[in-house]
Design an enzyme around this catalytic site. Structure first.
Site, PDB file in Angstrom:
ATOM      1  N   HIS A 217     -30.838 -58.769  15.494  1.00 28.12           N
ATOM      2  CA  HIS A 217     -29.847 -57.916  14.843  1.00 28.12           C
ATOM      3  C   HIS A 217     -28.426 -58.468  14.978  1.00 28.12           C
ATOM      4  O   HIS A 217     -27.552 -58.112  14.186  1.00 28.12           O
ATOM      5  CB  HIS A 217     -29.896 -56.501  15.430  1.00 28.12           C
ATOM      6  CG  HIS A 217     -31.128 -55.747  15.058  1.00 28.12           C
ATOM      7  ND1 HIS A 217     -32.120 -55.450  15.957  1.00 28.12           N
ATOM      8  CD2 HIS A 217     -31.545 -55.244  13.867  1.00 28.12           C
ATOM      9  CE1 HIS A 217     -33.089 -54.781  15.351  1.00 28.12           C
ATOM     10  NE2 HIS A 217     -32.768 -54.653  14.086  1.00 28.12           N
ATOM     11  N   ASP A 244     -31.794 -54.400  19.803  1.00 24.05           N
ATOM     12  CA  ASP A 244     -32.539 -55.651  19.878  1.00 24.05           C
ATOM     13  C   ASP A 244     -33.592 -55.517  20.968  1.00 24.05           C
ATOM     14  O   ASP A 244     -33.287 -55.115  22.094  1.00 24.05           O
ATOM     15  CB  ASP A 244     -31.611 -56.839  20.158  1.00 24.05           C
ATOM     16  CG  ASP A 244     -31.145 -57.507  18.879  1.00 24.05           C
ATOM     17  OD1 ASP A 244     -31.888 -57.458  17.888  1.00 24.05           O
ATOM     18  OD2 ASP A 244     -30.043 -58.075  18.858  1.00 24.05           O
TER      19      ASP A 244
END
Length: 325
Positions: A217, A244
């Protein structure tokens, strides 16, 4: 201890800070010696699958050894789309029936993640769930006071433009968020005010989304632009997040602020890493696990654990505090 904690929570629910009900203050007691131990887990709610049960088992072993006082969830509590309502069996199947160890029967302080917003987001905030399982506590944004640290839990999902502009065919529950601009400006103003007023030894901000991350991300640019300057200007020590699905520690080059990711509660192993500054990256593990935090006076100790209970990374910091007259 649980009874005392619940009394603190009930009293705290009556203490609204400022004009924004999202930033209510709550109290949690420390140990008799003034220390506090917390376990941090994120991105977990998969009904035991993707090694969630195995992570939960090891959390229980570690929590017993460390005499954990509270547990922090960094969001994405229920996959794939949050809870359908307060009667959704996923609450029991992903929470109550998974984290069964006696050492994990502590107060869980949770925030919402983007997947939680894809269901009935208000269900997770409902006192009905607290009635079903007294360990559960969730609000969008709030402050947790302890004698040794102050935790600022922040609702980060509404900051991301893509959930509004490119929802990926997902429906998000924006009740209580719209109009978005007013919601975010009020939240940021109240957070900034609370941080300025804080005299806590340690200031810790918890949110779901990353500010800085080498995971798939990456950095959340909206938080970098809008939230990070407030944290740096007000001497925040730690920003803790999930999103994440990894374990991670990044040190800021611009301030003492540390970025800690604990998003390894279930599905992980994304096979992605991208961070240009080797001096900032202190630790990255693309797998399942969790984090612990011990705070005693001017000392804080952070440990990251894998699914087998191995300590993968340690970090400590100390401060000298002078009594104020």
């Amino acid at each position: 201890m649980r009874a005392v904690t619940m009394i603190f929570l009930i009293l705290g629910m009556l203490l609204v800070h400022g004009t924004n009900a999202e930033l209510q203050r709550f109290e949690h007691p420390t140990k008799a010696d003034g220390s506090l131990t917390a376990l941090v887990i994120g991105d977990w709610g998969r009904k035991g699958q993707y090694n969630q049960s195995e992570v939960a088992y090891q959390m229980g072993v570690t929590a017993e050894k460390m005499d954990v006082d509270l547990i922090i969830s960094t969001g994405d509590n229920f996959y794939p789309g949050g809870l359908s309502d307060v009667n959704d069996p996923a609450f029991d199947e992903s929470f109550t029936k998974i984290y069964t160890a006696p050492s994990l029967q502590q107060q869980w302080y949770t925030v919402l993640g983007n997947h939680d917003y894809r269901g009935d987001a208000l269900a997770q905030l409902s006192p009905v769930l607290r009635g079903k399982d007294g360990n559960w506590f969730c609000m969008k944004s709030y402050i947790l006071n302890t004698d040794v640290a102050e935790f600022f839990f922040i609702d980060t999902t509404p900051f991301q433009d893509k959930y509004f502009n490119d929802p990926e065919d997902e429906v998000y529950d924006w009740r209580g968020v719209l109009p978005r601009d007013k919601y975010l400006s009020t939240l940021l103003q109240d957070l900034e005010s609370a941080l300025k007023e804080s005299r806590a030894k340690w200031k810790i901000v918890v949110g779901h989304h990353t500010i800085k991350s080498a995971g798939i991300h990456g950095n959340t640019q909206e938080l970098v632009q809008k939230l990070l300057p407030i944290l740096e200007a007000n001497d925040v020590d730690l920003y803790i997040n999930g999103h994440d699905h990894c374990l991670q520690h990044i040190s800021s080059s611009d301030s003492p602020l540390q970025f800690l990711t604990s998003g390894g509660g279930s599905k992980a192993w994304r096979g992605y890493y991208d961070w240009p500054n080797a001096k900032e990256m202190k630790f990255y593990y693309d797998g399942q696990g969790f984090m612990t935090m011990q705070i005693a006076g001017g000392d804080v100790d952070i440990n990251f654990y894998d699914i087998f209970g191995n300590i993968l990374h340690k970090w400590s910091a100390s401060k000298t505090f002078f009594s104020q007259i």
